[in-house]
Design an enzyme around this catalytic site. Structure first.
Site, mmCIF file in Angstrom:
data_model
loop_
_atom_site.group_PDB
_atom_site.id
_atom_site.type_symbol
_atom_site.label_atom_id
_atom_site.label_comp_id
_atom_site.label_asym_id
_atom_site.label_seq_id
_atom_site.Cartn_x
_atom_site.Cartn_y
_atom_site.Cartn_z
ATOM 1 N N HIS A 19 -7.778 -2.318 6.499
ATOM 2 C CA HIS A 19 -8.958 -1.636 7.033
ATOM 3 C C HIS A 19 -8.982 -1.603 8.566
ATOM 4 C CE1 HIS A 19 -10.912 -2.353 2.849
ATOM 5 N NE2 HIS A 19 -10.223 -1.245 2.890
ATOM 6 N N HIS A 42 -6.940 6.341 -4.204
ATOM 7 C CA HIS A 42 -7.382 5.193 -5.011
ATOM 8 C C HIS A 42 -8.570 4.565 -4.278
ATOM 9 C CE1 HIS A 42 -3.285 5.921 -6.317
ATOM 10 N NE2 HIS A 42 -3.496 5.166 -7.378
ATOM 11 N N SER A 132 -12.526 1.580 1.632
ATOM 12 C CA SER A 132 -11.955 2.708 2.383
ATOM 13 C C SER A 132 -12.859 3.949 2.407
ATOM 14 C CB SER A 132 -10.562 3.044 1.855
ATOM 15 O OG SER A 132 -10.576 3.207 0.451
ATOM 16 N N GLU A 150 -11.000 8.057 -8.049
ATOM 17 C CA GLU A 150 -11.060 6.710 -8.624
ATOM 18 C C GLU A 150 -11.054 6.852 -10.135
ATOM 19 O OE1 GLU A 150 -10.876 3.430 -7.797
ATOM 20 O OE2 GLU A 150 -11.184 3.161 -9.961
ATOM 21 N N ASP A 178 -6.730 10.953 -11.771
ATOM 22 C CA ASP A 178 -5.540 10.226 -11.344
ATOM 23 C C ASP A 178 -5.172 10.692 -9.917
ATOM 24 O OD1 ASP A 178 -2.980 9.365 -10.822
ATOM 25 O OD2 ASP A 178 -2.171 9.924 -12.776
ATOM 26 N N GLY A 179 -5.347 9.820 -8.965
ATOM 27 C CA GLY A 179 -5.150 10.189 -7.558
ATOM 28 C C GLY A 179 -3.728 10.639 -7.235
ATOM 29 N N ASP A 199 -3.801 3.601 -1.808
ATOM 30 C CA ASP A 199 -3.988 2.152 -1.903
ATOM 31 C C ASP A 199 -4.132 1.753 -3.375
ATOM 32 O OD1 ASP A 199 -4.729 -0.493 -1.383
ATOM 33 O OD2 ASP A 199 -6.830 0.030 -0.997
#
Ligand code: SAM
Length: 325
Positions: A19, A42, A132, A150, A178-179, A199
């Site tokens: 971060h 994600h 994030s 997500e 699904d990212g 991530d």
């Protein structure tokens, strides 16, 4: 379905590295003349309580964000392998007011969400931790856009509710998809400016390969985007290979890259007083960035040694910062 919930890990040492880097990236990339598209593949739940059941059960924030704001008396005695740290015995205690600019920006973000922490400096009042999505949203300006993905239904619900309270309208969108796959149609973005933040939980071994496939495909679609990947440094071949694969992708595409790794402790198994084997937990993690802003390396050069001094738990603590292109 997955068992990983980021709430157990929020504010740990990996989040501090991840971060702090994300804040530096957003500060540089957002709010320019041409719109920026940010895709968080994600996203997690977006916001976490550090005094909640999950975080308190795992206690990971104790060795992460809480440690950052406590003067490291014991750090002075550690022989920390930080490349720019002075020799044994000479490591200077770092107070929050001595933070380098990137850590100051990260601290400012936490202060903004925890006004009583800002007022008192007491970490007992550090109760809300931004994921994030909240970090990125904070820096968006004008025509910048944020797309969040997500897949966990419960975290998706929390994320949707957390984002709704920001009243960001169409600037921020949330989808339970699904990212890895969802990214494709957004590249290249109309404004030709994008940052992809990836991530994953790496709960499934296949995640490592999916990251490199996703980044490889994304570079083909849009070579000048900024691609940011967090990865764990653990004794597993897939984890070991991932930064090497990302580097190969960057080099083949002729794009610059940056790889920052922070280690906080030994990865060796130990035994406790009763002879039980104790797993060390996550000892290290890395951030791999393709097409980083030209300012990022200098910022991390200052931030990593400070993080190591503050978060390092034993003499294995250290960092590495490599770049190319
Ligand atoms: N990026 C978040 C942050 O910095 O605050 C933390 C994300 S957490 C490490 C990883 C998240 O990815 C989890 O919430 C998990 O449910 C979710 N996830 C796992 N597989 C996914 C997939 N294929 N697509 C989208 N989300 C996924």
């Amino acid at each position: 379905m997955f068992s990983y919930r980021h709430a157990f890990h929020a504010g740990n040492h990996a989040d501090v590295l991840k971060h702090t880097t994300l804040v530096a990236l957003c500060k540089y990339l957002c709010g320019k003349d041409a719109a920026l598209s940010v895709i968080d593949t994600h996203a997690g739940a977006g916001l976490y309580r550090l005094d909640g059941d999950y975080t308190e059960t795992s206690g990971e924030a104790t060795d992460g964000v809480f440690r950052l704001f406590q003067v490291p008396i014991d750090a002075v005695a550690h022989n920390i392998r930080a490349q720019t740290a002075p020799k044994k015995g000479a490591v200077k205690a770092i107070f929050p007011e001595d933070f380098c600019p990137a850590l100051q920006d990260y601290a400012q973000l936490l202060h903004g969400l925890n006004p009583k922490f800002l007022e008192t400096g007491d970490t007992a009042h550090l109760k809300i931790y931004p994921g994030s999505p909240f970090i990125i949203q904070k820096f968006l300006e004008g025509r910048d856009k944020l797309k969040l993905f997500e897949l966990h239904p419960t975290d998706f619900k929390s994320l949707s509710a957390n984002i709704a309270q920001l009243g960001a309208g169409r600037q921020v969108t949330v989808a339970c998809e699904d990212g890895f796959e969802a990214l494709k149609p957004f590249l290249p973005p109309p404004s030709r400016r994008a940052m992809v933040f990836c991530d994953p939980s790496y709960e499934m071994k296949s995640d490592y390969a999916r990251v490199s496939v996703m980044v490889g495909d994304a570079i083909k679609r849009f070579a000048t985007g900024t691609y940011v990947v967090w990865y764990p440094v653990i004794p597993r071949p897939e984890a070991h290979d991932l930064p090497r694969k990302l580097k190969t992708l960057a080099v083949k595409a002729g794009r610059p890259w940056l790889n920052a790794v922070m280690t906080v402790k030994s990865s060796k198994l130990t035994t406790d007083d009763s002879g039980e084997v104790v797993r060390p937990g996550l000892p290290a993690s890395g951030m791999f960035i393709i097409n980083p802003p030209h300012t990022l390396k200098a910022q991390l050069q200052l931030a990593l040694p400070q993080m190591v001094v503050l978060l390092g738990q034993d003499r294995n603590a250290g960092f590495a910062l490599d770049s190319g292109g």
